[in-house]
Each structure stands twice: as C-alpha cells, then as structure tokens.
Enzyme design. Structure first.
Site, PDB file in Angstrom:
ATOM      1  N   GLY A  46       0.892  -1.240   0.104  1.00 20.68           N
ATOM      2  CA  GLY A  46      -0.153   0.234  -0.034  1.00 20.68           C
ATOM      3  C   GLY A  46       0.762   1.350  -0.033  1.00 20.68           C
ATOM      4  CD  GLN A  51       3.699   5.837   2.425  1.00 23.77           C
ATOM      5  OE1 GLN A  51       2.849   5.214   1.991  1.00 23.77           O
ATOM      6  NE2 GLN A  51       4.758   5.160   3.016  1.00 23.77           N
ATOM      7  CB  CYS A  99       5.492   2.234   7.424  1.00 25.64           C
ATOM      8  SG  CYS A  99       5.062   3.699   6.493  1.00 25.64           S
ATOM      9  CG  LEU A 100       7.183   1.059   1.250  1.00 25.40           C
ATOM     10  CD1 LEU A 100       6.377   1.389   0.009  1.00 25.40           C
ATOM     11  CD2 LEU A 100       8.263   0.087   1.103  1.00 25.40           C
ATOM     12  CG  HIS A 141      -0.375   1.280   7.143  1.00 23.79           C
ATOM     13  ND1 HIS A 141       0.569   0.798   8.036  1.00 23.79           N
ATOM     14  CD2 HIS A 141       0.527   2.331   6.332  1.00 23.79           C
ATOM     15  CE1 HIS A 141       1.712   1.261   7.835  1.00 23.79           C
ATOM     16  NE2 HIS A 141       1.694   2.228   6.880  1.00 23.79           N
ATOM     17  CD  GLU A 142      -0.916   2.554   2.521  1.00 25.63           C
ATOM     18  OE1 GLU A 142      -0.177   3.680   2.869  1.00 25.63           O
ATOM     19  OE2 GLU A 142       0.032   1.657   2.900  1.00 25.63           O
ATOM     20  CG  HIS A 145       0.757   7.069   5.196  1.00 24.63           C
ATOM     21  ND1 HIS A 145       1.908   7.551   6.103  1.00 24.63           N
ATOM     22  CD2 HIS A 145       1.061   5.842   5.191  1.00 24.63           C
ATOM     23  CE1 HIS A 145       2.857   6.361   6.384  1.00 24.63           C
ATOM     24  NE2 HIS A 145       1.923   5.390   5.852  1.00 24.63           N
TER      25      HIS A 145
HETATM   26 NI    NI Z   1       2.904   3.500   5.574  1.00 21.60          NI
END
Ligand code: NI
Length: 173
Positions: A46, A51, A99-100, A141-142, A145
């Site tokens: 995701g 991000q 998470c990236l 999660h997304e 953000h």
């Molecule tokens: Ni993330």
C-alpha cells in the site's frame, strides 16, 4: 516514474492531506501513475500520496505476497481517491505492520477487522468497497497517512515494536 519515499521525520508525513476536487487532470493521472510505479518497485502492499511528497487524499491498496509481506493475500490493486470509511464490526485485531516510510521496523498494530469504504476513482465516480482482515488493515494504515498519522502512533506498547530481522525470523516459524 519511481519517486523518492518520504521518511519518518519528513514534515509532509505529519500533514493532513487535501481532498481532490479536480478530476480528469493530467496532474492527477501522473500522480496516480507515479504512485503505482513507486509502490510496485518498493515491494509494498500500500502507498499514500503524502509518502511521495504529494499531500493529497489518494492511496493505493495492493495486497499480494511480496518479500516484505510473504503472507499477504492476493488482490487486484485499487486506487482510492478521497476515501472515507465506517466500521462494520467492533472487532479489533492486532497484527504486524511495516511502512516504506519507516524502514527496518515492524510493530503490532490494532485495527478494525471489517470496514466499509467510500471512495472516488480517477474519473471522480463514487464506489463502495467492503474490506476485511489484512486488506482492511492495509487500508486503515494508508488512510492514517492522509491524516498525518503513522502506524507507530497506534502501537499500544513499545514492546510491540521489533526489528525487521526479528520479524522475518518470527514468520518463518
Ligand atoms: Ni505506511
């Protein structure tokens, strides 16, 4: 084109993202393409627009087994614009997330197990999607953000945070 991914500490990850009002714009198509490519090449499941340093309400949920998430279920990737959700059950489950934007760390995060998502597609058409389990987790999660939150904000105990090396040992059992 693959974009640089904002890392924890970058102020954009702490901003509330703006809603998309102008659909059918070349800028929006480019942003969507950049998100798809960046996610695909990063091995994530995701990605949210902040991000890649674009503070807009767009996210991708694209669960599939990858090196980062060997146990993830396979689904058709979906791009969600201006998403909102309601919970379908009070059940909350704790499971591992990464998470990236926060490399080398995993943590147990409580999330709603079943949700109903309202969103718009790239043309502005409205859709509804019922999500459960891991995919519902990825969405939440997304979605965080877009609110300027990261998953570590939801961790209940510091002992629920582990290194990625230990995480891979754990799921290999
Ligand atoms: Ni993330």
């Amino acid at each position: 084109m693959k974009q640089e991914i904002a890392q924890l500490g970058a102020s954009i990850l702490r901003c509330k993202a703006e809603k998309i009002i102008d659909f059918n714009s070349p800028e929006l198509s480019l942003l969507a393409d950049n998100m798809r490519v960046t996610l695909e090449e990063s091995g994530g499941v995701g990605l949210a627009a902040p991000q890649i340093f674009q503070s807009f309400c767009i996210l991708i949920v694209a669960s599939k087994p990858t090196a980062r998430y060997p146990d993830a279920p396979e689904m058709k990737p979906v791009l969600l614009i201006n998403p909102e959700f309601e919970i379908l059950s009070e059940i909350i489950e704790k499971d591992w997330e990464g998470c990236l934007s926060i490399p080398s760390i995993r943590a147990l995060v409580p999330r709603y197990e079943a949700i109903l998502v309202d969103y718009q597609d790239i043309k502005g058409n409205k859709h509804q999607l019922e999500l459960k389990g891991f995919v519902a987790r990825v969405f939440q999660h997304e979605y965080d953000h877009l609110q300027g939150l990261v998953y570590l904000d939801r961790v209940e105990n510091n002992r629920d945070i582990i290194s990625e090396t230990e995480f891979f040992k754990l799921i290999a059992v």
